[in-house]
Every structure is written in C-alpha cells, then in structure tokens.
Write an enzyme that holds these catalytic residues in place. Sequence first.
Site, PDB file in Angstrom:
ATOM      1  N   LYS A 279       1.744  25.347  -4.851  1.00 57.52           N
ATOM      2  CA  LYS A 279       0.567  24.731  -4.233  1.00 57.52           C
ATOM      3  C   LYS A 279       0.729  23.213  -4.227  1.00 57.52           C
ATOM      4  CE  LYS A 279      -2.343  28.590  -5.674  1.00 57.52           C
ATOM      5  NZ  LYS A 279      -3.476  29.036  -6.500  1.00 57.52           N
TER       6      LYS A 279
ATOM      7  N   ARG B  89       0.821  -1.210   0.000  1.00 54.54           N
ATOM      8  CA  ARG B  89       0.000   0.000   0.000  1.00 54.54           C
ATOM      9  C   ARG B  89       0.854   1.259   0.000  1.00 54.54           C
ATOM     10  NH1 ARG B  89      -3.036   1.843  -2.631  1.00 54.54           N
ATOM     11  NH2 ARG B  89      -4.054  -0.199  -2.524  1.00 54.54           N
TER      12      ARG B  89
END
Length: 306
Positions: A149, A114
Amino acid sequence: MAPKRPANTIPIERLKRKALESLQPLLTLALDEDIGPGDLTTDVLIATEAVASGDLLAKADGLVAGLLFVAPILSRVDGRLRFEPALEDGAAIARGTSCGHITGPVRPLLTVERTLLNFLQVLSGVATITRRYVDAVAGTDAQILDTRKTTPGWRYLEKYAVRMGGGVNHRTGLYDGVLIKDNHLAVRAPNHIGETIAGLVREARSQISSPIPIQVEVERVDYLREVLASEPDVVLLDNMTVPVIREAVRMRDSLFGDAGPALEASGGMTLGNVREVAATGVDRISVGALTHSAPVLDISLEVHRD
C-alpha cells in the site's frame, strides 16, 4: 519450509540502488510540475552570481530518512550545489536540529527547495512512524512489516524509509512472493476453502522452482488447521481479533513447536493496539499505515547569504 521469521525480501544495498533509480523519473516529474519554464520570483529578485548556504532543520522530533537522495536532487538542478549531511538516514533528530548543510549558488538553491523538502519530509515521516510501531512492540518477538500500500512510483523509496525506521520489508511486488488471498480462494475454491488450500499450496510449489516464500491469507480461524497442515511459509491472519490470533498461535505451536509456519497479523493495526497483538506471540505484523498514512516530518531549509 522457510524459517519462522523470514528475512527482508531485498538486501539493503540493492534497495538503495533501486530507490536511487526510481528517484530519477519521479524527480523529473516533480521538477517539471514545480519549476515549469522557470522560477519567476527568484529569477527577478536574485542576482546570478549570488551564493549562499542553508541548513535542513527539523521542526519536530522524529527520524530522518532521504538524505541519500539530497545530492542527486540538488545535482539535477545545478551541479555546483554541495551537500554535507550532519546525520545518517535512520538517525533520530530533535526539533531545531540540522540534518545537513547545503552550499552553492542562491538561484538554484531556492528553486529546488520545495522539491527537495517534499521528498525529505515524506520519507522522514515514513521512517518516524515506522520507528514508533517498532518501539511499541519492543521486547516481543514480533517484527513490523510494510505492505504494498505504497504511493504509486514511490515503492522503493518508501520501503527504504521503512528500513531506516527499523521495520522489515514485505514482498516488494507480485513477482517476489506468492500470497494466496481471499479473492484467489473465492475463484478457485468457493465452497471448500479449508479443504482445498493444501492443494493450492502444492500447486504453487510445483510451479515455482526458486525459494520464493508461499503465504496464505486466512480470514476465519476454522480454516486454520487445514491451512497449517499444508505447510506454507507464512499464514496471514487477516482482520482477526486478539483472542483469535492468540488461539492461532497456540494451534500452530501445538502442531509444530518452533518449526511451524510464521504467523502474520494484518488489518486494522494501530499504535493503540499493536502491542497487544504482538503479545499474542505472532511473528509478524504488517501495517499499511507505515506508507499510506504516515504524517510528514516537518523540515525546513534555512538559507543564509554568504
């Protein structure tokens, strides 16, 4: 004055090194939050001597990015895991296609699955959306740039993914470029922004000896002539309509020809309007969505017992 189309702010090899360096603390956090004291399911069900192989399969069309980081991620869990990439970062990948093959002990392979996929999916998503923007402006002179950002801590990783998608990196941080924005102007020149900007540009140049680009953000076109006259390297046209951007390009070209400051459009850029913006003749288009709104590219690990 810098060229109208400034190059990437960080060379690709240095970007790779910085991305690999920033990966390490992020990986420590990611493994700690996912594995903690141990992988209960795998430890209970899988024999310690079992070995396997697995393929990293795309479940959607896109671009892959982050293969550079697969081996370091695997090695942090178990040095016996081996990775053979089938593609290079930046390559197009079709649904159902493998981008790499992993072999080694089953337990650590399942445990790291994962965490590995989280990094790979996010970065491939950034590369994929970047390529869509780049393709959308193909045939124009506009470059697609990222912004600051970014996900905190992920900046070098995400900027690397932007490059793999064919985009251009804006300044990396506050330290490698001067960008005089509306808040700076509001504090320094609340009543006479247009008339004062030349002084702010000169002040910035006088205090910075290295060839760092100086950019100025403009929100109103009636300030543009004064801003252009101060000859910054880049003028950032913030949240302007297409007709206003087109007028800004005409004004710049009439004053300077091919030698004027670069013009960068920013604010509200989408895949639906970026082509129209690029057609104005603007040099650069910065798109925050490349990093703050990129959907992940779905990738799975298909494991096979050897």
